[in-house]
Design a protein around this motif. Structure first.
Motif, short mmCIF file in Angstrom:
data_model
loop_
_atom_site.label_atom_id
_atom_site.label_comp_id
_atom_site.label_asym_id
_atom_site.label_seq_id
_atom_site.Cartn_x
_atom_site.Cartn_y
_atom_site.Cartn_z
N ALA A 1 -92.86 6.03 -26.80
CA ALA A 1 -92.58 4.60 -26.80
C ALA A 1 -93.88 3.79 -26.86
O ALA A 1 -93.97 2.79 -27.60
CB ALA A 1 -91.77 4.21 -25.57
N ALA A 2 -94.89 4.20 -26.11
CA ALA A 2 -96.18 3.51 -26.15
C ALA A 2 -96.80 3.61 -27.54
O ALA A 2 -97.36 2.63 -28.05
CB ALA A 2 -97.12 4.09 -25.10
N LEU A 3 -96.69 4.77 -28.15
CA LEU A 3 -97.21 4.95 -29.51
C LEU A 3 -96.47 4.03 -30.48
O LEU A 3 -97.08 3.43 -31.36
CB LEU A 3 -97.07 6.41 -29.94
N GLY A 4 -95.16 3.92 -30.30
CA GLY A 4 -94.38 3.03 -31.14
C GLY A 4 -94.76 1.57 -30.95
O GLY A 4 -94.84 0.81 -31.92
N PHE A 5 -95.03 1.16 -29.71
CA PHE A 5 -95.44 -0.21 -29.45
C PHE A 5 -96.80 -0.51 -30.08
O PHE A 5 -97.01 -1.58 -30.63
CB PHE A 5 -95.49 -0.51 -27.96
N VAL A 6 -97.70 0.45 -29.97
CA VAL A 6 -99.04 0.24 -30.51
C VAL A 6 -99.00 0.17 -32.03
O VAL A 6 -99.64 -0.68 -32.66
CB VAL A 6 -100.00 1.36 -30.03
N SER A 7 -98.22 1.05 -32.64
CA SER A 7 -98.16 1.06 -34.10
C SER A 7 -97.37 -0.14 -34.65
O SER A 7 -97.61 -0.56 -35.77
CB SER A 7 -97.56 2.37 -34.61
N ALA A 8 -96.42 -0.67 -33.86
CA ALA A 8 -95.65 -1.83 -34.32
C ALA A 8 -96.50 -3.08 -34.34
O ALA A 8 -96.28 -3.96 -35.17
CB ALA A 8 -94.43 -2.04 -33.42
N GLY A 9 -97.47 -3.16 -33.45
CA GLY A 9 -98.36 -4.31 -33.43
C GLY A 9 -97.72 -5.54 -32.80
O GLY A 9 -98.05 -5.91 -31.69
N ASN A 10 -96.80 -6.15 -33.48
CA ASN A 10 -96.17 -7.38 -33.00
C ASN A 10 -94.75 -7.08 -32.55
O ASN A 10 -93.90 -6.75 -33.36
CB ASN A 10 -96.16 -8.42 -34.11
N PHE A 11 -94.50 -7.17 -31.25
CA PHE A 11 -93.17 -6.92 -30.71
C PHE A 11 -92.93 -7.85 -29.53
O PHE A 11 -93.85 -8.40 -28.94
CB PHE A 11 -93.01 -5.46 -30.27
N SER A 12 -91.68 -8.00 -29.18
CA SER A 12 -91.31 -8.86 -28.06
C SER A 12 -91.51 -8.11 -26.75
O SER A 12 -91.07 -6.98 -26.59
CB SER A 12 -89.84 -9.28 -28.20
N HIS A 13 -92.16 -8.73 -25.80
CA HIS A 13 -92.40 -8.10 -24.51
C HIS A 13 -91.14 -8.03 -23.66
O HIS A 13 -91.11 -7.35 -22.64
CB HIS A 13 -93.51 -8.83 -23.75
N ASN A 14 -90.09 -8.74 -24.06
CA ASN A 14 -88.83 -8.69 -23.33
C ASN A 14 -88.09 -7.38 -23.56
O ASN A 14 -87.13 -7.08 -22.87
CB ASN A 14 -87.93 -9.86 -23.76
N VAL A 15 -88.53 -6.58 -24.52
CA VAL A 15 -87.90 -5.31 -24.84
C VAL A 15 -88.37 -4.20 -23.91
O VAL A 15 -87.67 -3.21 -23.71
CB VAL A 15 -88.20 -4.95 -26.32
N ILE A 16 -89.53 -4.36 -23.32
CA ILE A 16 -90.15 -3.27 -22.56
C ILE A 16 -89.33 -2.87 -21.35
O ILE A 16 -89.05 -1.68 -21.14
CB ILE A 16 -91.59 -3.66 -22.15
N SER A 17 -88.91 -3.81 -20.53
CA SER A 17 -88.17 -3.47 -19.30
C SER A 17 -86.83 -2.77 -19.58
O SER A 17 -86.55 -1.72 -18.99
CB SER A 17 -87.96 -4.73 -18.46
N PRO A 18 -85.99 -3.28 -20.50
CA PRO A 18 -84.75 -2.55 -20.79
C PRO A 18 -85.01 -1.17 -21.40
O PRO A 18 -84.27 -0.22 -21.12
CB PRO A 18 -84.01 -3.45 -21.79
N MET A 19 -86.07 -1.06 -22.20
CA MET A 19 -86.37 0.24 -22.79
C MET A 19 -86.80 1.24 -21.72
O MET A 19 -86.42 2.40 -21.76
CB MET A 19 -87.45 0.13 -23.85
N MET A 20 -87.56 0.79 -20.73
CA MET A 20 -87.99 1.68 -19.65
C MET A 20 -86.80 2.14 -18.82
O MET A 20 -86.74 3.30 -18.40
CB MET A 20 -89.03 0.99 -18.76
N ILE A 21 -85.85 1.25 -18.58
CA ILE A 21 -84.65 1.64 -17.84
C ILE A 21 -83.84 2.64 -18.66
O ILE A 21 -83.33 3.64 -18.13
CB ILE A 21 -83.82 0.41 -17.44
N ALA A 22 -83.74 2.41 -19.97
CA ALA A 22 -83.00 3.35 -20.83
C ALA A 22 -83.66 4.73 -20.84
O ALA A 22 -82.97 5.75 -20.77
CB ALA A 22 -82.91 2.79 -22.25
N LEU A 23 -84.98 4.76 -20.88
CA LEU A 23 -85.69 6.04 -20.84
C LEU A 23 -85.51 6.72 -19.48
O LEU A 23 -85.39 7.95 -19.41
CB LEU A 23 -87.17 5.84 -21.15
#
Length: 136
Positions: free
Chosen positions: A37-59
């Motif tokens: 997920a961190a690799l995906g965030f870094v490679s995406a460059g521009n992403f919404s920070h509101n996605v991080i918390s729900p994604m962490m709960i899903a993981l």
């Protein structure tokens, strides 16, 4: 058999062994998924920070499910209870790591994550104990 430890006579040790194996495997899976997920965030460059918390709960839910499933596969009994305990142990590992990493107090989100991880571990354990293995 000399020199070998057997837990067959002690059901508590069998349960602890299964729960620890499942929880450690869930933690390893979680680390791999968080790295991806961190690799995906870094490679995406521009992403919404509101996605991080729900994604962490899903993981976390996915890792707890896998921990419960593997715990039930190892123990071959009491999948619901052992899966829930492996989800709880995995949450405790997350909580300790979070408290060590930051000096912030425990939040409401941590309580929600605990409930969700226990439930997903229990569901994984229930499915793991009821899944029939293939006969060769």
């Amino acid at each position: 058999m000399k020199g070998k430890k057997h837990t067959a006579g002690n059901p508590i040790l069998e349960a602890i062994k299964a729960i620890v194996i499942g929880s450690v495997t869930g933690a390893l899976l979680s680390a791999i998924l968080l790295g991806l997920a961190a690799l995906g965030f870094v490679s995406a460059g521009n992403f919404s920070h509101n996605v991080i918390s729900p994604m962490m709960i899903a993981l976390s839910v996915l890792a707890a499910f896998a921990a419960g499933f593997l715990t039930a596969k190892v123990s071959r009994k009491r999948g619901l209870a052992y899966g829930a305990l492996s989800g709880l142990l995995l949450f405790i590992l997350y909580l300790i790591a979070g408290l060590v990493a930051s000096n912030e107090p425990v939040s409401f989100t941590a309580g929600m994550r605990m409930i969700v991880m226990i439930l997903s571990g229990a569901i994984g354990g229930l499915l793991g104990v009821n899944k029939k293995s293939k006969v060769k």
